[in-house]
Design a protein around this motif. Sequence first.
Motif, PDB file in Angstrom:
ATOM      1  N   ILE A  32     -10.865   0.787   8.522  1.00 32.09           N
ATOM      2  CA  ILE A  32     -10.257   0.459   7.238  1.00 32.09           C
ATOM      3  C   ILE A  32     -10.915  -0.811   6.722  1.00 32.09           C
ATOM      4  O   ILE A  32     -11.502  -1.586   7.481  1.00 32.09           O
ATOM      5  CB  ILE A  32      -8.729   0.287   7.326  1.00 32.09           C
ATOM      6  CG1 ILE A  32      -8.348  -0.927   8.192  1.00 32.09           C
ATOM      7  CG2 ILE A  32      -8.072   1.555   7.847  1.00 32.09           C
ATOM      8  CD1 ILE A  32      -6.879  -1.291   8.109  1.00 32.09           C
ATOM      9  N   GLY A  33     -10.811  -1.018   5.429  1.00 27.56           N
ATOM     10  CA  GLY A  33     -11.476  -2.152   4.807  1.00 27.56           C
ATOM     11  C   GLY A  33     -10.667  -3.432   4.891  1.00 27.56           C
ATOM     12  O   GLY A  33      -9.459  -3.428   5.155  1.00 27.56           O
ATOM     13  N   LYS A  45     -14.371   8.992  -4.965  1.00 23.83           N
ATOM     14  CA  LYS A  45     -14.436  10.414  -4.614  1.00 23.83           C
ATOM     15  C   LYS A  45     -15.437  11.113  -5.527  1.00 23.83           C
ATOM     16  O   LYS A  45     -15.453  10.897  -6.741  1.00 23.83           O
ATOM     17  CB  LYS A  45     -13.062  11.063  -4.750  1.00 23.83           C
ATOM     18  CG  LYS A  45     -13.043  12.559  -4.444  1.00 23.83           C
ATOM     19  CD  LYS A  45     -11.640  13.125  -4.589  1.00 23.83           C
ATOM     20  CE  LYS A  45     -10.752  12.684  -3.438  1.00 23.83           C
ATOM     21  NZ  LYS A  45      -9.399  13.316  -3.508  1.00 23.83           N
ATOM     22  N   LYS A  86      -5.659  -0.990   4.046  1.00 23.65           N
ATOM     23  CA  LYS A  86      -6.554  -2.123   3.801  1.00 23.65           C
ATOM     24  C   LYS A  86      -5.797  -3.414   4.051  1.00 23.65           C
ATOM     25  O   LYS A  86      -4.583  -3.487   3.822  1.00 23.65           O
ATOM     26  CB  LYS A  86      -7.066  -2.114   2.352  1.00 23.65           C
ATOM     27  CG  LYS A  86      -8.029  -3.268   2.035  1.00 23.65           C
ATOM     28  CD  LYS A  86      -8.372  -3.301   0.559  1.00 23.65           C
ATOM     29  CE  LYS A  86      -9.299  -4.449   0.253  1.00 23.65           C
ATOM     30  NZ  LYS A  86     -10.668  -4.264   0.759  1.00 23.65           N
ATOM     31  N   ASN A 136      -1.851   1.240  -5.725  1.00 23.88           N
ATOM     32  CA  ASN A 136      -1.429   1.087  -4.340  1.00 23.88           C
ATOM     33  C   ASN A 136      -0.007   0.551  -4.247  1.00 23.88           C
ATOM     34  O   ASN A 136       0.579   0.106  -5.240  1.00 23.88           O
ATOM     35  CB  ASN A 136      -2.363   0.103  -3.626  1.00 23.88           C
ATOM     36  CG  ASN A 136      -3.799   0.567  -3.635  1.00 23.88           C
ATOM     37  OD1 ASN A 136      -4.181   1.447  -2.887  1.00 23.88           O
ATOM     38  ND2 ASN A 136      -4.601  -0.022  -4.507  1.00 23.88           N
ATOM     39  N   LEU A 141      -5.908   3.386  -2.504  1.00 25.52           N
ATOM     40  CA  LEU A 141      -6.104   3.513  -1.058  1.00 25.52           C
ATOM     41  C   LEU A 141      -4.847   3.954  -0.327  1.00 25.52           C
ATOM     42  O   LEU A 141      -4.893   4.713   0.629  1.00 25.52           O
ATOM     43  CB  LEU A 141      -6.556   2.166  -0.483  1.00 25.52           C
ATOM     44  CG  LEU A 141      -7.866   1.591  -1.028  1.00 25.52           C
ATOM     45  CD1 LEU A 141      -8.050   0.167  -0.538  1.00 25.52           C
ATOM     46  CD2 LEU A 141      -9.031   2.457  -0.605  1.00 25.52           C
ATOM     47  N   ARG A 145     -11.996   7.315  -9.112  1.00 26.56           N
ATOM     48  CA  ARG A 145     -11.506   6.277  -8.213  1.00 26.56           C
ATOM     49  C   ARG A 145     -10.018   6.470  -7.967  1.00 26.56           C
ATOM     50  O   ARG A 145      -9.252   6.690  -8.904  1.00 26.56           O
ATOM     51  CB  ARG A 145     -11.781   4.881  -8.772  1.00 26.56           C
ATOM     52  CG  ARG A 145     -13.249   4.517  -8.670  1.00 26.56           C
ATOM     53  CD  ARG A 145     -13.501   3.023  -8.716  1.00 26.56           C
ATOM     54  NE  ARG A 145     -14.879   2.748  -8.289  1.00 26.56           N
ATOM     55  CZ  ARG A 145     -15.234   2.467  -7.051  1.00 26.56           C
ATOM     56  NH1 ARG A 145     -14.325   2.442  -6.096  1.00 26.56           N
ATOM     57  NH2 ARG A 145     -16.492   2.225  -6.750  1.00 26.56           N
ATOM     58  N   HIS A 183     -12.366  -2.512  -7.589  1.00 27.95           N
ATOM     59  CA  HIS A 183     -13.037  -1.603  -6.661  1.00 27.95           C
ATOM     60  C   HIS A 183     -12.670  -1.900  -5.210  1.00 27.95           C
ATOM     61  O   HIS A 183     -12.823  -1.038  -4.341  1.00 27.95           O
ATOM     62  CB  HIS A 183     -14.549  -1.691  -6.850  1.00 27.95           C
ATOM     63  CG  HIS A 183     -15.021  -1.100  -8.134  1.00 27.95           C
ATOM     64  ND1 HIS A 183     -16.334  -1.156  -8.548  1.00 27.95           N
ATOM     65  CD2 HIS A 183     -14.349  -0.442  -9.123  1.00 27.95           C
ATOM     66  CE1 HIS A 183     -16.448  -0.544  -9.716  1.00 27.95           C
ATOM     67  NE2 HIS A 183     -15.256  -0.117 -10.088  1.00 27.95           N
ATOM     68  N   GLU A 184     -12.189  -3.121  -4.942  1.00 27.75           N
ATOM     69  CA  GLU A 184     -11.751  -3.456  -3.592  1.00 27.75           C
ATOM     70  C   GLU A 184     -10.500  -2.667  -3.194  1.00 27.75           C
ATOM     71  O   GLU A 184     -10.206  -2.516  -2.009  1.00 27.75           O
ATOM     72  CB  GLU A 184     -11.446  -4.957  -3.490  1.00 27.75           C
ATOM     73  CG  GLU A 184     -12.637  -5.865  -3.715  1.00 27.75           C
ATOM     74  CD  GLU A 184     -13.544  -5.951  -2.515  1.00 27.75           C
ATOM     75  OE1 GLU A 184     -13.044  -5.850  -1.378  1.00 27.75           O
ATOM     76  OE2 GLU A 184     -14.764  -6.119  -2.708  1.00 27.75           O
ATOM     77  N   TYR A 185      -9.762  -2.203  -4.187  1.00 26.92           N
ATOM     78  CA  TYR A 185      -8.482  -1.543  -3.922  1.00 26.92           C
ATOM     79  C   TYR A 185      -8.497  -0.071  -4.312  1.00 26.92           C
ATOM     80  O   TYR A 185      -7.444   0.536  -4.522  1.00 26.92           O
ATOM     81  CB  TYR A 185      -7.359  -2.289  -4.650  1.00 26.92           C
ATOM     82  CG  TYR A 185      -7.195  -3.699  -4.122  1.00 26.92           C
ATOM     83  CD1 TYR A 185      -6.517  -3.939  -2.939  1.00 26.92           C
ATOM     84  CD2 TYR A 185      -7.780  -4.781  -4.780  1.00 26.92           C
ATOM     85  CE1 TYR A 185      -6.389  -5.224  -2.427  1.00 26.92           C
ATOM     86  CE2 TYR A 185      -7.654  -6.064  -4.281  1.00 26.92           C
ATOM     87  CZ  TYR A 185      -6.963  -6.274  -3.097  1.00 26.92           C
ATOM     88  OH  TYR A 185      -6.851  -7.546  -2.590  1.00 26.92           O
ATOM     89  N   THR A 186      -9.685   0.497  -4.434  1.00 29.37           N
ATOM     90  CA  THR A 186      -9.809   1.927  -4.717  1.00 29.37           C
ATOM     91  C   THR A 186     -10.854   2.537  -3.790  1.00 29.37           C
ATOM     92  O   THR A 186     -11.669   1.839  -3.188  1.00 29.37           O
ATOM     93  CB  THR A 186     -10.248   2.177  -6.177  1.00 29.37           C
ATOM     94  OG1 THR A 186     -11.502   1.523  -6.418  1.00 29.37           O
ATOM     95  CG2 THR A 186      -9.208   1.681  -7.159  1.00 29.37           C
ATOM     96  N   ARG A 187     -10.831   3.854  -3.689  1.00 30.09           N
ATOM     97  CA  ARG A 187     -11.864   4.579  -2.973  1.00 30.09           C
ATOM     98  C   ARG A 187     -12.540   5.533  -3.949  1.00 30.09           C
ATOM     99  O   ARG A 187     -11.911   6.005  -4.907  1.00 30.09           O
ATOM    100  CB  ARG A 187     -11.276   5.337  -1.781  1.00 30.09           C
ATOM    101  CG  ARG A 187     -10.233   6.377  -2.134  1.00 30.09           C
ATOM    102  CD  ARG A 187      -9.588   6.957  -0.892  1.00 30.09           C
ATOM    103  NE  ARG A 187      -8.655   8.039  -1.236  1.00 30.09           N
ATOM    104  CZ  ARG A 187      -7.921   8.682  -0.342  1.00 30.09           C
ATOM    105  NH1 ARG A 187      -7.999   8.359   0.936  1.00 30.09           N
ATOM    106  NH2 ARG A 187      -7.101   9.651  -0.723  1.00 30.09           N
TER     107      ARG A 187
END
Length: 493
Positions: free
Chosen positions: A246-247, A474, A224, A171, A143, A140, A468-472
């Motif tokens: 974007i989220g 991979k 985001k 972030n 963003l 993770r 998880h709202e602030y990660t992506r």
Amino acid sequence: MTERYGHFIDGGWRDPANGEYFTSTNPATLEDLYQAARGDSADVDAAVTAAQRAFEAPSWRGLTATKRGKLLHRLGDLIAENAEELARFESLDNGKLLREMRGQLLTLPDYLYYYGGLADKVQGSQIPTNNLAVLNYTQREPLGVVGAITPWNSPLTLTASKLAPALAAGNTVVIKPSEYTSRTILRFAELASEAGFPDGVVNVVTGLGAEAGAALVDHPRIAKISFTGSTATGAAIAARTASRFIGSTLELGGKSPNIVFEDANVENAAMGVIAGIYAAAGQTCIAGSRVFAQRAVYEELLERVAERANSIKIGDPLAAETELGPLAFQDQLEKVNYYVDLGVDEGATLFAGGKRPEVELPGYFYSPTVLTDVNNDMRVVREEIFGPVAAIMPFDTEEEVLQLANDTDYGLAAGVWTKSLARAHRMASSLDAGTVWINMYRAMSPMSPRQGFKNSGVGIEHGFESMHEYTRLKSVWINTDESPLGDPFVMRG
């Protein structure tokens, strides 16, 4: 002379690019408090540019997750040390009780401590594959630059609930606070700098939503948007962020049911109803504005709520004895007046309140109000008022009240009052709301996730899930077999 604040960008104060300021007013006394910079797209661009530069810099990107967590702990300590100043600022800005703000400031450091502890707990996982020579794992990543748009009703708490997980995940942040409550958020950013966050990691651009807020949503480097506010504004933000892929995390409105069954402790339930709708003058998205009482206890509950509503001490929010302060601004007072008048026009009975109370101060005060003879089809019952107005209705059966409670466009919260453990679990499972309180109301913790259903929002705030709202995510594939590759036209796995 009225104190004047610029933006907080790249670790320091900055005058607005257009040279314009707006004035914040005390909603209890109507006196001018201070001036804040009226930001525009140029200021937002400067803040986002600083945040992007900080995101890429070794001073932030090179920190371990554990060290990010220590910075959040230090910020929590500084908030605790400055709690009285911050509580007073917030009370003066939005009219909430000083004693309530002191209570919030006592728990606010916990948000920073909690997410500081989570900073190095975000993990990926190893994925099994059909080829033992292939290693597949996930990780993770942050963003980038997060835009946080925060409201006026609980500015520090609702900012911390966005800022803390965003920073814990690595972030950087640009905050656009409500124009009604800028000062505490500016001080918050100043404390973040004092805590040791590198310049540009936390930035604040003050201003109006249609100007600074819109510019932040539309900025091409924003990864985001996290927003708390009205459903209408949230819908507009969702459309604009979706068009750029974007989220967005959106905590929006509510019209929450507070349900009292005949086997409940009615005295406690009445206090829960009071807390649910009159605390913070009803200016909270989780307000229990639709009250359903089973017919056997309806009259008793109604009398208890009305009696307490009529005895609530209204006045200066800084005074220790005050239980209800003013609404936050003139437009909000006019909105509450409009809906109460509309409810009466629709056929509701004004059982208590419905007027300006006798208060020596000239501010935006409104009496705690009870409406009866209402039904679920009335606009006053269906639409969010955001004021101290309770609509109280009788019901007969569990099935009936469940249908009435769920017959709403919103799904933020709900309350249930009963001594039956079986009923409590049935209702908790069946109510269409992201948070359900049983024999209590208006409780929250940074550890407990909050999610709005239906028109009450998208995404999760609080709890581990919010990280998880602030990660992506991979997915990484590594071939450990060094022998020659086979057929290039066959998918590997």
